[in-house]
Enzyme design. Structure first.
Site, PDB file in Angstrom:
ATOM      1  N   SER A  15      22.670 -15.308  -8.798  1.00 43.76           N
ATOM      2  CA  SER A  15      24.069 -15.692  -8.564  1.00 43.76           C
ATOM      3  C   SER A  15      24.579 -16.539  -9.717  1.00 43.76           C
ATOM      4  O   SER A  15      23.817 -16.967 -10.590  1.00 43.76           O
ATOM      5  CB  SER A  15      24.215 -16.482  -7.252  1.00 43.76           C
ATOM      6  OG  SER A  15      23.570 -17.736  -7.355  1.00 43.76           O
ATOM      7  N   LEU A  17      25.904 -18.530 -12.826  1.00 47.31           N
ATOM      8  CA  LEU A  17      25.744 -18.437 -14.272  1.00 47.31           C
ATOM      9  C   LEU A  17      24.601 -17.502 -14.656  1.00 47.31           C
ATOM     10  O   LEU A  17      24.685 -16.773 -15.641  1.00 47.31           O
ATOM     11  CB  LEU A  17      25.490 -19.832 -14.849  1.00 47.31           C
ATOM     12  CG  LEU A  17      26.566 -20.886 -14.581  1.00 47.31           C
ATOM     13  CD1 LEU A  17      26.142 -22.238 -15.148  1.00 47.31           C
ATOM     14  CD2 LEU A  17      27.917 -20.465 -15.152  1.00 47.31           C
ATOM     15  N   ASP A  59       9.494 -19.194  -7.822  1.00 46.23           N
ATOM     16  CA  ASP A  59       9.913 -20.585  -7.964  1.00 46.23           C
ATOM     17  C   ASP A  59       9.623 -21.009  -9.401  1.00 46.23           C
ATOM     18  O   ASP A  59       8.482 -20.882  -9.875  1.00 46.23           O
ATOM     19  CB  ASP A  59       9.111 -21.436  -6.974  1.00 46.23           C
ATOM     20  CG  ASP A  59       9.460 -22.904  -6.997  1.00 46.23           C
ATOM     21  OD1 ASP A  59      10.110 -23.357  -7.953  1.00 46.23           O
ATOM     22  OD2 ASP A  59       9.057 -23.619  -6.065  1.00 46.23           O
ATOM     23  N   VAL A  60      10.626 -21.523 -10.101  1.00 48.43           N
ATOM     24  CA  VAL A  60      10.426 -21.885 -11.507  1.00 48.43           C
ATOM     25  C   VAL A  60       9.446 -23.044 -11.686  1.00 48.43           C
ATOM     26  O   VAL A  60       8.934 -23.256 -12.786  1.00 48.43           O
ATOM     27  CB  VAL A  60      11.764 -22.228 -12.195  1.00 48.43           C
ATOM     28  CG1 VAL A  60      12.616 -20.983 -12.359  1.00 48.43           C
ATOM     29  CG2 VAL A  60      12.510 -23.323 -11.453  1.00 48.43           C
ATOM     30  N   CYS A  85      18.707 -20.712 -15.995  1.00 47.87           N
ATOM     31  CA  CYS A  85      19.868 -21.093 -15.193  1.00 47.87           C
ATOM     32  C   CYS A  85      19.486 -21.619 -13.814  1.00 47.87           C
ATOM     33  O   CYS A  85      20.365 -22.043 -13.057  1.00 47.87           O
ATOM     34  CB  CYS A  85      20.818 -19.916 -15.025  1.00 47.87           C
ATOM     35  SG  CYS A  85      21.681 -19.437 -16.533  1.00 47.87           S
ATOM     36  N   SER A 146      24.422 -29.865 -18.131  1.00 41.31           N
ATOM     37  CA  SER A 146      25.695 -30.049 -17.434  1.00 41.31           C
ATOM     38  C   SER A 146      26.436 -31.185 -18.111  1.00 41.31           C
ATOM     39  O   SER A 146      25.819 -32.085 -18.700  1.00 41.31           O
ATOM     40  CB  SER A 146      25.454 -30.399 -15.959  1.00 41.31           C
ATOM     41  OG  SER A 146      26.641 -30.875 -15.343  1.00 41.31           O
ATOM     42  N   TYR A 159      20.746 -35.651 -10.157  1.00 38.08           N
ATOM     43  CA  TYR A 159      21.226 -34.497 -10.914  1.00 38.08           C
ATOM     44  C   TYR A 159      21.474 -34.862 -12.372  1.00 38.08           C
ATOM     45  O   TYR A 159      21.061 -34.147 -13.293  1.00 38.08           O
ATOM     46  CB  TYR A 159      22.518 -33.988 -10.273  1.00 38.08           C
ATOM     47  CG  TYR A 159      23.080 -32.742 -10.899  1.00 38.08           C
ATOM     48  CD1 TYR A 159      22.447 -31.520 -10.747  1.00 38.08           C
ATOM     49  CD2 TYR A 159      24.260 -32.789 -11.646  1.00 38.08           C
ATOM     50  CE1 TYR A 159      22.966 -30.362 -11.318  1.00 38.08           C
ATOM     51  CE2 TYR A 159      24.786 -31.644 -12.218  1.00 38.08           C
ATOM     52  CZ  TYR A 159      24.131 -30.436 -12.046  1.00 38.08           C
ATOM     53  OH  TYR A 159      24.653 -29.295 -12.627  1.00 38.08           O
ATOM     54  N   THR A 194      31.281 -21.331  -9.494  1.00 40.06           N
ATOM     55  CA  THR A 194      29.949 -20.871  -9.129  1.00 40.06           C
ATOM     56  C   THR A 194      29.736 -21.099  -7.633  1.00 40.06           C
ATOM     57  O   THR A 194      30.559 -21.742  -6.970  1.00 40.06           O
ATOM     58  CB  THR A 194      28.870 -21.642  -9.908  1.00 40.06           C
ATOM     59  OG1 THR A 194      28.880 -23.013  -9.467  1.00 40.06           O
ATOM     60  CG2 THR A 194      29.115 -21.571 -11.412  1.00 40.06           C
TER      61      THR A 194
END
Length: 253
Positions: A15, A17, A59-60, A85, A146, A159, A194
Site C-alpha cells: 500500500s 508509498l 516482517d522486515v 517503505c 519523514s 516516530y 497514504t
C-alpha cells in the site's frame, strides 16, 4: 542504473508509498519482489501489479523473512534496487493520561522503522556486492524517513526518533557501501495521501493539505515513486536525504 530489466525489492509494498514505488518500477520494466503482511490488501496489490511482481509475506525485522525475499529477488536476475517503505506511526505522548509512555511501545516503533530498514539494507547489500558493475553501480538503496525527523510533533517522540535515525545513518551507510559501488539515498516525505491519513475525516485531511505552502494539497504517492525512479537513474545521488514536502514545516501539534 537502467530500471528496465533490473530486479527490485520493495518493502511495505502492499500500500501507500511502497505500492506506488512497485507500480512505477514494474511500469518501467523491472521485476519487483514486494514484502508486506499477508492480507487482502496484499492480494489486491499483487493483482494490481501483475505478472512481473512477486509478493513475499514477511516482517522486515526478521532476518529470515528478509533473507527469503532477497533470495527470491536474486533468483529472478540481478538485484539492483531496494526501496525501503515499510514503517509504522503509533502516536503516544511521553507522559500521557496513562502515565509514562510504555517502553515497549516506543521500542516497537523504533524496531520496525529503524532496525527493519537496517536489516533490509545489510542483507540486500551482501547480495548486491556480488553484482557486476552496471553504469558504475552494483546496486542502489532508497530508504524512507519523514519530515517528522526534523520537526516532530507532540506524541511523535518514537516516530521522530526512528525516522531521524534513518536520516542520520544515510551518509555512513553510503560511505560503508561505497567500496562496493552501492549507493544509498533517503527520501523524507511530507504530508502524503497514504493509508496513514486515509482514515481521517474530510475536514482533517483538508486541514493537513492546507499546511503545505505550494502545492496546497497532500502529496501523491506517484510523486514519491517518481523521485525513487530518478534516484535509481541518477548516479550522482548518494548519501543524501531529500525532503519531498512542498515546503511545509510541521508545527508542534
Amino acid at each position: 542504473m537502467d530500471i528496465h530489466g533490473s530486479v527490485a525489492l520493495v518493502t511495505g509494498g502492499t500500500s501507500g508509498l511502497g505500492l506506488a514505488s512497485a507500480r512505477r518500477l514494474t511500469a518501467s520494466g523491472a521485476r519487483v519482489v514486494f514484502m508486506g503482511r499477508p492480507s487482502e490488501r496484499a492480494d489486491k496489490a499483487a493483482a494490481d501489479l501483475g505478472g512481473e511482481a512477486y509478493f513475499v509475506p514477511g516482517d522486515v525485522t526478521s532476518a529470515g523473512d528478509v533473507a527469503e525475499a532477497v533470495g527470491l529477488a536474486c533468483s529472478l536476475g540481478r538485484l539492483g534496487a531496494v526501496v525501503n517503505c515499510a514503517g509504522i506511526a503509533v502516536p503516544g505522548r511521553t507522559l500521557g493520561r496513562r502515565g509514562p509512555l510504555p517502553l515497549e511501545e516506543f521500542e516497537h516503533v523504533v524496531r520496525v522503522n529503524l532496525l527493519g530498514t537496517f536489516n533490509v539494507v545489510r542483507l540486500a547489500a551482501a547480495a548486491m556486492a556480488g553484482n557486476a558493475l552496471v553504469d558504475g553501480d552494483r546496486g542502489v538503496m532508497v530508504c524512507t524517513s519523514s519530515i517528522a525527523a526534523y520537526e516532530g510533533q507532540e506524541g511523535q517522540a518514537a516516530y521522530t526518533a526512528s525516522k531521524a535515525a534513518v536520516a542520520g545513518m544515510t551518509l555512513p551507510l553510503a560511505r560503508d557501501l561505497a567500496r562496493h559501488a552501492i549507493r544509498v539515498m533517503t527520501i523524507a516525505p511530507g504530508l502524503f495521501d497514504t493509508p496513514m491519513v486515509a482514515g481521517l475525516s474530510h475536514e482533517a485531511r483538508d486541514s493537513l493539505a492546507a499546511q503545505t505552502p505550494h502545492p496546497v494539497r497532500l502529496g501523491r504517492t506517484d510523486e514519491f515513486a517518481a523521485l525513487v525512479a530518478h534516484i535509481l537513474e541518477n548516479p550522482m545521488l548518494n548519501g543524501e536525504v531529500i525532503r519531498l514536502d512542498g515546503a511545509v514545516r510541521l508545527g508542534p501539534i
